[in-house]
Design an enzyme around this catalytic site. Structure first.
Site, mmCIF file in Angstrom:
data_model
loop_
_atom_site.group_PDB
_atom_site.id
_atom_site.type_symbol
_atom_site.label_atom_id
_atom_site.label_comp_id
_atom_site.label_asym_id
_atom_site.label_seq_id
_atom_site.Cartn_x
_atom_site.Cartn_y
_atom_site.Cartn_z
ATOM 1 N N GLY A 167 0.802 -1.234 0.201
ATOM 2 C CA GLY A 167 0.049 -0.116 -0.063
ATOM 3 C C GLY A 167 0.807 1.312 -0.085
ATOM 4 O O GLY A 167 0.446 2.134 -0.831
ATOM 5 N N LYS A 211 -4.153 -9.710 -2.868
ATOM 6 C CA LYS A 211 -3.949 -11.079 -3.650
ATOM 7 C C LYS A 211 -4.617 -12.085 -2.787
ATOM 8 O O LYS A 211 -4.244 -12.305 -1.788
ATOM 9 C CB LYS A 211 -2.425 -11.418 -3.846
ATOM 10 C CG LYS A 211 -1.809 -10.678 -4.893
ATOM 11 C CD LYS A 211 -0.287 -10.514 -4.983
ATOM 12 C CE LYS A 211 0.099 -9.775 -6.218
ATOM 13 N NZ LYS A 211 1.652 -9.977 -6.441
ATOM 14 N N LYS A 258 -0.640 -18.045 -6.697
ATOM 15 C CA LYS A 258 0.527 -18.190 -6.669
ATOM 16 C C LYS A 258 1.180 -18.094 -5.329
ATOM 17 O O LYS A 258 2.279 -18.636 -5.116
ATOM 18 C CB LYS A 258 1.265 -17.120 -7.669
ATOM 19 C CG LYS A 258 1.068 -15.692 -7.121
ATOM 20 C CD LYS A 258 2.026 -14.971 -5.834
ATOM 21 C CE LYS A 258 1.788 -13.816 -5.364
ATOM 22 N NZ LYS A 258 2.496 -13.466 -4.442
ATOM 23 N N ASN A 266 5.816 -15.135 1.796
ATOM 24 C CA ASN A 266 5.280 -16.371 1.922
ATOM 25 C C ASN A 266 6.477 -17.434 1.980
ATOM 26 O O ASN A 266 6.179 -18.594 2.494
ATOM 27 C CB ASN A 266 4.184 -16.703 0.888
ATOM 28 C CG ASN A 266 3.076 -15.768 1.009
ATOM 29 O OD1 ASN A 266 2.245 -16.164 2.079
ATOM 30 N ND2 ASN A 266 2.683 -14.760 0.386
ATOM 31 N N LYS A 303 1.579 -9.162 6.765
ATOM 32 C CA LYS A 303 0.680 -10.243 6.970
ATOM 33 C C LYS A 303 1.120 -11.318 5.744
ATOM 34 O O LYS A 303 1.344 -10.988 4.609
ATOM 35 C CB LYS A 303 -0.767 -9.733 6.675
ATOM 36 C CG LYS A 303 -1.124 -9.048 7.833
ATOM 37 C CD LYS A 303 -1.073 -9.599 9.364
ATOM 38 C CE LYS A 303 -1.562 -8.768 10.428
ATOM 39 N NZ LYS A 303 -1.255 -9.235 11.809
#
Ligand SMILES: NC(=O)c1ccc[n+]([C@@H]2O[C@H](COP(=O)([O-])OP(=O)(O)OC[C@H]3O[C@@H](n4cnc5c(N)ncnc54)[C@H](O)[C@@H]3O)[C@@H](O)[C@H]2O)c1
Ligand SMILES: O=P(O)(O)OC[C@H](O)CO
Length: 343
Positions: free
Chosen positions: A15, A121, A205, A271, A297
């Protein structure tokens, strides 16, 4: 026609990076855009001070994008109603798990018929039902919502390292405005008429990136990671074609939202990194996310769970062995060594 008034809904790592770009670009196109870019901030204290005050006084989001200057025309606002009042363009960019609750707070406060784009996403799953956030935003607020996704690690984009992105639009004529708002010499924007393909690639993804991190944690090497990327891309494509109509073949192989995002996320995304630590340190994702991401996050572990719920409800779990193995390893204690079983 008046000038477009931009509000960014969200102010995390991505953001803030996008706020920097939009803040600069509105100044380059004064005939088209109002100079002020409003940014809704989920208020919190950081180092004893309100985050909105830090952003407005120091022009930097020191918590989520430290070391990068935001334009002085980017104004942080803690009240969502105030942030979206009078906006003609909304940019939704927050972890997908918070989007529906945020929309609840926006109802009745947004002018109908304006334009929006979703950079989140993820997908929303309720049993056997699956929805794109671009569609949820469109329906809930009665506005037209596009989707932006690509190989866009925020810390790199924010430092002007060359990157590409894809925007799926509903009306071709909106493409010009989105290009003017987001393009820079180092951030290249492609417009496609595939909102679903762009949205789904961005969500799915993240499961593949978790798989890549699990393989990394096991120190399986580059061939294994490349195989996970390839198989992951194939499962993404099958999923889109099985459950959504009109997704374009080209989005997977020719767009940044497709193969390029799989590669960058599997090589260097959050991730991937947290999944690597999950295997190596044998600690929970919750603990590792808190320790490694400082408030940012993870999306992939939640999307793995949501997609598994959906596939179970549709009786199609076995058709997506990589998605399923990632889910079981993250949430059901399956050993990481079984990542490639049944592929
Ligand atoms: N960071 C990246 O490199 C990157 C790049 C491309 C796309 N994305 C996607 O963009 C979306 C946003 O990612 P990000 O990196 O900006 O966020 P982030 O991971 O930095 O998450 C932190 C943000 O979540 C907000 N938040 C925490 N609790 C909240 C709540 N209850 N309600 C509302 N907001 C809350 C925080 O205020 C903060 O703004 C995600 O879907 C992500 O997948 C991220
Ligand atoms: O850091 P991740 O894993 O959330 O991925 C970030 C972006 O989506 C990469 O394009």
């Amino acid at each position: 026609m008046g000038k477009e008034k931009i509000t960014i809904v969200g102010s995390g790592n991505w953001g803030s990076a996008i706020a920097r770009i939009a803040g600069n670009n509105v100044k380059q196109n004064p005939d088209m855009f109002d100079e002020q870019v409003k940014m809704w901030v989920f208020e919190e204290e950081f180092e004893g001070k309100k985050l909105t005050e830090i952003i407005n006084e120091e022009h930097e989001n020191r918590k989520y994008l430290p070391g990068v200057a935001l334009g002085e025309n980017v104004v942080a606002i803690p009240d969502i109603g105030e942030a979206v009042k009078g906006a003609t363009v909304l940019i939704f960019v927050m972890p997908h798990q918070f989007l529906v609750k945020t929309l609840d707070q926006m109802e009745g406060k947004v002018t109908k018929g304006i334009r929006a784009v979703s950079l989140a996403k993820g997908v929303e799953v309720n049993g056997s039902d699956i929805k794109l956030f671009a569609d949820i935003i469109s329906e809930r607020l009665e506005i037209s919502c596009a989707a932006l996704s690509g190989a866009n690690i925020a810390n790199e984009v924010a430092r002007d390292r060359f990157s590409e992105t894809t925007i799926g639009v509903r009306k071709k004529e909106d493409g010009d405005m989105w290009k003017k708002l987001f393009t820079t010499p180092k951030f290249r924007v492609s417009i496609v008429d595939d909102v679903a393909g762009v949205s789904l690639c961005g969500a799915l993804k993240n499961i593949v990136a978790v798989g890549s991190g699990l393989a990394d944690g096991l120190e399986w090497g580059n061939n294994s990671k490349a195989a996970i990327m390839r198989i992951g891309l194939m499962e993404m494509k099958s999923f889109c074609q099985e459950f959504f109509e009109g997704v374009k073949e080209e989005t997977f192989l020719e767009q940044s939202a497709g193969v390029a995002d799989v590669i960058t996320s599997c090589l260097g995304g959050r991730n991937m990194k947290v999944a690597t630590a999950f295997v190596k340190e044998k600690r929970s994702f919750e603990e590792l996310e808190k320790e490694m991401l400082n408030g940012q996050k993870l999306q992939g572990i939640h999307t793995a769970k949501e997609i598994n719920t959906f596939l179970k409800a549709r009786n199609r779990v076995d058709a997506y062995p990589l998605f399923t193995n990632v889910y079981r390893i993250c949430w059901e204690g399956k050993p990481a060594e079984e990542l490639t079983d049944g592929l």
